[in-house]
Design a protein around this motif. Sequence first.
Motif, mmCIF file in Angstrom:
data_model
loop_
_atom_site.group_PDB
_atom_site.id
_atom_site.type_symbol
_atom_site.label_atom_id
_atom_site.label_comp_id
_atom_site.label_asym_id
_atom_site.label_seq_id
_atom_site.Cartn_x
_atom_site.Cartn_y
_atom_site.Cartn_z
ATOM 1 N N SER A 7 -36.873 -16.332 -17.636
ATOM 2 C CA SER A 7 -36.209 -15.765 -16.549
ATOM 3 C C SER A 7 -35.337 -14.741 -17.170
ATOM 4 O O SER A 7 -35.096 -13.492 -16.641
ATOM 5 C CB SER A 7 -35.398 -16.595 -15.797
ATOM 6 N N VAL A 53 -26.074 -12.351 -11.402
ATOM 7 C CA VAL A 53 -25.636 -13.078 -10.204
ATOM 8 C C VAL A 53 -26.867 -12.826 -8.998
ATOM 9 O O VAL A 53 -27.234 -14.124 -8.523
ATOM 10 C CB VAL A 53 -24.251 -12.427 -9.684
ATOM 11 N N GLU A 54 -27.042 -11.792 -8.874
ATOM 12 C CA GLU A 54 -28.034 -11.382 -7.821
ATOM 13 C C GLU A 54 -29.294 -12.114 -8.064
ATOM 14 O O GLU A 54 -30.037 -12.673 -7.132
ATOM 15 C CB GLU A 54 -28.438 -9.760 -7.607
ATOM 16 N N ASP A 55 -29.937 -12.086 -9.356
ATOM 17 C CA ASP A 55 -30.893 -12.968 -9.897
ATOM 18 C C ASP A 55 -30.797 -14.553 -9.978
ATOM 19 O O ASP A 55 -31.700 -15.141 -10.168
ATOM 20 C CB ASP A 55 -31.502 -12.354 -11.201
ATOM 21 N N GLY A 56 -29.695 -14.916 -9.776
ATOM 22 C CA GLY A 56 -29.304 -16.432 -9.550
ATOM 23 C C GLY A 56 -28.954 -17.132 -10.871
ATOM 24 O O GLY A 56 -28.996 -18.243 -10.973
ATOM 25 N N ASP A 59 -23.218 -17.677 -11.354
ATOM 26 C CA ASP A 59 -22.327 -17.657 -10.058
ATOM 27 C C ASP A 59 -21.281 -16.891 -10.397
ATOM 28 O O ASP A 59 -20.404 -17.036 -11.353
ATOM 29 C CB ASP A 59 -22.355 -18.802 -9.878
ATOM 30 N N SER A 68 -25.117 -20.499 -13.839
ATOM 31 C CA SER A 68 -25.566 -21.370 -12.845
ATOM 32 C C SER A 68 -26.067 -22.867 -13.463
ATOM 33 O O SER A 68 -26.101 -23.753 -12.786
ATOM 34 C CB SER A 68 -26.829 -20.657 -12.194
ATOM 35 N N HIS A 69 -26.408 -22.883 -14.684
ATOM 36 C CA HIS A 69 -27.027 -24.054 -15.453
ATOM 37 C C HIS A 69 -26.552 -23.820 -16.976
ATOM 38 O O HIS A 69 -26.672 -22.747 -17.482
ATOM 39 C CB HIS A 69 -28.363 -24.049 -15.345
#
Length: 195
Positions: A7, A53-56, A59, A68-69
């Motif tokens: 990713s 952030v937009e791509d997840g 956050d 995010s992880h």
Amino acid sequence: AMFFTNSIEALSEDVKASLCVLSCFGSSTKTAFMKTLERLLHKNLLNNLDIAVEDGLLDKKDGRYHFSHDRIQEAAYNMIAILDQGRFHFSYGMALASLVAGEGDDSILLTAANQLNLAGPEAVQEKSQNVIVANLNLQAGKKAMEMSDFVLAYSYFDNGISFLRKKHWEEHYKLSLELFDLAAKCALTNGDIVS
């Protein structure tokens, strides 16, 4: 972990580089701190992090960037070649060290010292940097003592000692004496009579 690496690999080089910078500071970092770092490094970090952030992958809440992880942070950090990790930490620490005297921000002081200590003495490029880093660790150790965290203080003093060069007793007697003296006091306070 491979999914997260893939990713990140799909992102532009600038966004990947910004994620790598962020990963050097842990899983969560204040937006204001990243803005300061952006200015010091002359890199467009915030816009790139906003893309992540937009791509997840990140956050952004409560004035902080959060991975995010934890595996995303790990994957971003592992994208930095092992031989470059120390160099990156050192350059970030030295950039932040330039702010310590002027801003008097304890979090900048401690973050700068942490980055330099992660790099280690082998990352030093110029002889004069050893004294700068040793002094920074002395300041950070004193700050930790003020907070009554003698384990952390000892760590800073010990790292400061590790950055001293040969002949430090002749060339930097006062600095050497203060580092060794305060390290001994912290070790005694911590019940460590061996160190």
